[in-house]
Design a protein around this motif. Structure first.
Motif, mmCIF file in Angstrom:
data_model
loop_
_atom_site.group_PDB
_atom_site.id
_atom_site.type_symbol
_atom_site.label_atom_id
_atom_site.label_comp_id
_atom_site.label_asym_id
_atom_site.label_seq_id
_atom_site.Cartn_x
_atom_site.Cartn_y
_atom_site.Cartn_z
ATOM 1 N N TRP A 154 16.653 21.573 25.165
ATOM 2 C CA TRP A 154 16.243 21.740 23.596
ATOM 3 C C TRP A 154 15.142 22.736 23.959
ATOM 4 N N ASN A 155 14.255 23.102 24.925
ATOM 5 C CA ASN A 155 13.205 23.657 25.177
ATOM 6 C C ASN A 155 13.469 25.352 24.856
ATOM 7 N N LEU A 156 13.165 26.796 24.585
ATOM 8 C CA LEU A 156 12.771 27.787 23.931
ATOM 9 C C LEU A 156 12.824 28.521 24.573
ATOM 10 N N PHE A 157 11.842 28.757 26.170
ATOM 11 C CA PHE A 157 12.377 29.271 27.455
ATOM 12 C C PHE A 157 11.623 28.652 28.210
ATOM 13 N N GLN A 158 12.260 27.941 29.309
ATOM 14 C CA GLN A 158 12.089 27.092 30.368
ATOM 15 C C GLN A 158 12.083 27.798 31.331
ATOM 16 N N SER A 159 11.209 28.719 32.188
ATOM 17 C CA SER A 159 11.569 29.115 33.204
ATOM 18 C C SER A 159 11.904 29.356 34.416
ATOM 19 N N VAL A 160 11.230 27.908 34.606
ATOM 20 C CA VAL A 160 12.158 26.863 35.976
ATOM 21 C C VAL A 160 13.460 27.186 36.407
ATOM 22 N N ARG A 161 14.144 26.920 34.648
ATOM 23 C CA ARG A 161 15.327 26.245 33.992
ATOM 24 C C ARG A 161 16.441 27.669 35.132
ATOM 25 N N VAL A 162 15.952 28.240 35.254
ATOM 26 C CA VAL A 162 16.798 30.415 35.123
ATOM 27 C C VAL A 162 16.498 30.771 36.139
ATOM 28 N N ARG A 189 3.799 37.339 27.251
ATOM 29 C CA ARG A 189 3.866 36.374 26.745
ATOM 30 C C ARG A 189 3.766 35.292 27.734
ATOM 31 N N GLU A 190 2.594 34.467 27.527
ATOM 32 C CA GLU A 190 2.423 33.394 28.159
ATOM 33 C C GLU A 190 3.984 32.166 27.832
ATOM 34 N N SER A 191 3.587 31.134 29.409
ATOM 35 C CA SER A 191 4.837 30.375 28.930
ATOM 36 C C SER A 191 3.921 29.707 27.869
ATOM 37 N N ALA A 192 5.155 28.809 26.890
ATOM 38 C CA ALA A 192 4.530 27.666 25.924
ATOM 39 C C ALA A 192 4.713 26.764 26.228
ATOM 40 N N GLU A 193 5.153 26.460 28.061
ATOM 41 C CA GLU A 193 5.145 24.992 28.402
ATOM 42 C C GLU A 193 3.933 24.273 28.848
ATOM 43 N N PRO A 194 3.353 23.342 28.206
ATOM 44 C CA PRO A 194 2.288 23.513 29.328
ATOM 45 C C PRO A 194 1.766 23.554 30.586
ATOM 46 N N GLY A 195 2.724 22.992 31.704
ATOM 47 C CA GLY A 195 2.899 22.527 33.065
ATOM 48 C C GLY A 195 3.016 24.262 33.856
ATOM 49 N N LEU A 196 3.298 24.880 32.896
ATOM 50 C CA LEU A 196 3.936 26.580 33.198
ATOM 51 C C LEU A 196 3.120 27.749 33.028
ATOM 52 N N ILE A 197 2.209 27.272 32.146
ATOM 53 C CA ILE A 197 1.254 28.370 31.427
ATOM 54 C C ILE A 197 0.156 29.330 33.072
ATOM 55 N N ILE A 198 0.648 30.855 33.341
ATOM 56 C CA ILE A 198 -0.153 31.438 34.231
ATOM 57 C C ILE A 198 -1.353 32.111 33.163
ATOM 58 N N LEU A 207 -10.285 27.154 33.812
ATOM 59 C CA LEU A 207 -11.014 26.192 33.393
ATOM 60 C C LEU A 207 -10.261 26.285 31.759
ATOM 61 N N GLN A 208 -9.236 27.244 31.451
ATOM 62 C CA GLN A 208 -8.514 26.964 30.474
ATOM 63 C C GLN A 208 -7.433 25.693 30.024
ATOM 64 N N HIS A 209 -6.936 25.398 31.252
ATOM 65 C CA HIS A 209 -5.751 25.049 30.829
ATOM 66 C C HIS A 209 -5.821 23.185 31.688
ATOM 67 N N PHE A 210 -6.892 23.119 32.410
ATOM 68 C CA PHE A 210 -6.986 21.967 33.199
ATOM 69 C C PHE A 210 -6.248 20.833 32.790
ATOM 70 N N GLY A 211 -5.797 20.099 31.184
ATOM 71 C CA GLY A 211 -5.967 19.498 30.660
ATOM 72 C C GLY A 211 -4.041 18.868 30.897
ATOM 73 N N SER A 212 -3.308 20.475 31.152
ATOM 74 C CA SER A 212 -2.346 20.359 31.530
ATOM 75 C C SER A 212 -1.937 19.616 32.397
ATOM 76 N N TRP A 213 -2.432 19.424 33.284
ATOM 77 C CA TRP A 213 -2.231 18.945 34.709
ATOM 78 C C TRP A 213 -2.631 17.640 34.871
ATOM 79 N N GLN A 214 -2.245 17.536 34.000
ATOM 80 C CA GLN A 214 -2.286 15.329 34.392
ATOM 81 C C GLN A 214 -3.944 15.240 35.400
ATOM 82 N N PRO A 215 -5.157 15.395 34.613
ATOM 83 C CA PRO A 215 -6.265 15.288 35.478
ATOM 84 C C PRO A 215 -6.794 14.160 35.450
ATOM 85 N N GLY A 216 -7.702 13.654 37.063
ATOM 86 C CA GLY A 216 -8.140 11.912 36.605
ATOM 87 C C GLY A 216 -6.718 11.613 37.559
ATOM 88 N N PHE A 217 -5.828 11.528 37.336
ATOM 89 C CA PHE A 217 -5.042 10.828 38.442
ATOM 90 C C PHE A 217 -5.480 10.257 40.255
#
Length: 357
Positions: free
Chosen positions: A152-160, A97-106, A227-237
């Motif tokens: 509260w995250n169900l699965f946060q890979s960077v914390r383990v 499964r892909e990560s559910a966290e927007p900034g961690l999705i591959i 292409l699919q998740h560019f909005g999760s990376w705070q585009p425009g700043f």
């Protein structure tokens, strides 16, 4: 040695006391005042603040005692803890499964390469056959998810991350065990030196699988993700904040509206804002509120833009979307003008910069 320290109770007590004294100030700072903001917003304790309603707990025709056993706040809180702990060992989370966290999705990939699952299983089997030798590794595996479970995250890979180091060690052990097993089988073969060839062939096959996964990883990160998740990376700043920085001195206020989380972080970063200046301009009373919803500093204000009201101001710079800063309304305001439109990867206006002179 560690064994001698554990057997010497007086020495152990002195060490524990010293460590406690050293850690006490950090613990006090962590759980008090503004320093606890991050902890309070990520802690699983937040789930405790949502008690079960009477309507839910009484919606089943069960005896009162039995109803309490299966429908109570304590049970569901422990259930949430258990779900998070088990989740870090779930094959679906690790390999599918892909990560559910927007900034961690591959896109299309999980956190571990799928082909390593067989080596992980073989490595685990090898460890349990000689548990005493790998006792420290097993203990580390069992305790590694605990810090992540307390959020509260169900699965946060960077914390383990230590857990994934352990998985890599086990996968390596599994690959080594597999190669040794195959070599031992080929030693009894009628073909000479096959075991020597296998020492080259097996690592080569593993390397090919690694390169194959690396290709898909590159494709996911460099092609699919933008292409699919560019909005999760705070585009425009990255494109807009330098423009604002060049105009900052000309305006009394800078109002930023963004659908993204914590826009002040990106403003500070891309503006290269001096930390000492930022800390002096903070309103510490306002940021004590949990969850934090106040991010203003200096001229910078982070809030919704309402053009019918905001158009009455002067010497203000706005950064927002085309919905809060529509072109028709800007053109109908005499002292307003569009400085720049930031175009996103889909060819749309992602950010608009407007000034009121």
């Amino acid at each position: 040695s560690a064994k001698q320290i554990l057997t010497d109770k007086k020495r152990l007590l002195r060490i524990v006391t010293l460590v406690g004294i050293l850690l006490l100030p950090m613990l006090v700072l962590t759980f008090s005042g503004v320093t606890s903001a991050r902890f309070t917003t990520t802690s699983i304790v937040k789930l405790w603040s949502f008690p079960l309603s009477d309507a839910f707990s009484k919606s089943h025709e069960l005896p009162e005692t039995l109803n309490f056993l299966v429908h109570n706040q304590y049970f569901y809180f422990l259930w949430e803890l258990a779900a998070r702990y088990i989740g870090y060992f779930s094959p679906m989370n690790l390999f599918v499964r892909e990560s559910a966290e927007p900034g961690l999705i591959i896109p299309t990939l999980a956190v571990l390469p799928p082909f390593t699952s067989i080596f992980l299983l073989i490595g685990l089997f090898a460890i349990f056959k000689n548990l005493t030798q790998y006792k420290s590794l097993v203990i580390l595996i069992l305790i590694a998810p605990i810090p992540a479970v307390m959020t509260w995250n169900l699965f946060q890979s960077v914390r383990v991350l230590p857990l994934f180091v352990c998985f890599s060690i086990i996968s390596g052990l599994g690959a080594y065990t597999t190669m040794v097993f195959l070599i031992s089988k080929f030693k009894s073969s009628i073909f000479e030196n096959n075991h020597l060839r296998l020492r080259v062939i097996f690592p080569t096959l593993v390397a090919i699988l690694g390169l194959w996964h690396g290709f898909y990883l590159f494709d996911s990160l460099m092609i699919l993700l933008p292409l699919q998740h560019f909005g999760s990376w705070q585009p425009g700043f990255k494109e807009s904040i330098p423009v604002i920085g060049r105009l900052e001195d000309k305006y009394e206020q800078i109002i930023i509206e963004s659908p993204h989380a914590q826009p002040y972080i990106f403003t500070l970063f891309y503006q290269a804002y001096p930390p000492e200046k930022y800390l002096k301009e903070l309103n510490y009373e306002m940021i004590k509120v949990t969850p934090r919803n106040y991010y203003d500093f200096g001229k910078y204000k982070f809030r919704k833009i309402y053009w019918p009201e905001d158009r009455r101001g002067h010497k203000i710079l706005f950064m927002g979307t085309i919905y809060s800063l529509p072109e028709q309304d800007i053109k109908s305001t005499p002292n307003a003008r569009i400085i720049k439109d930031i175009i996103d990867k889909n060819g749309n206006v992602g950010v608009r910069i407007v000034v009121l002179d």
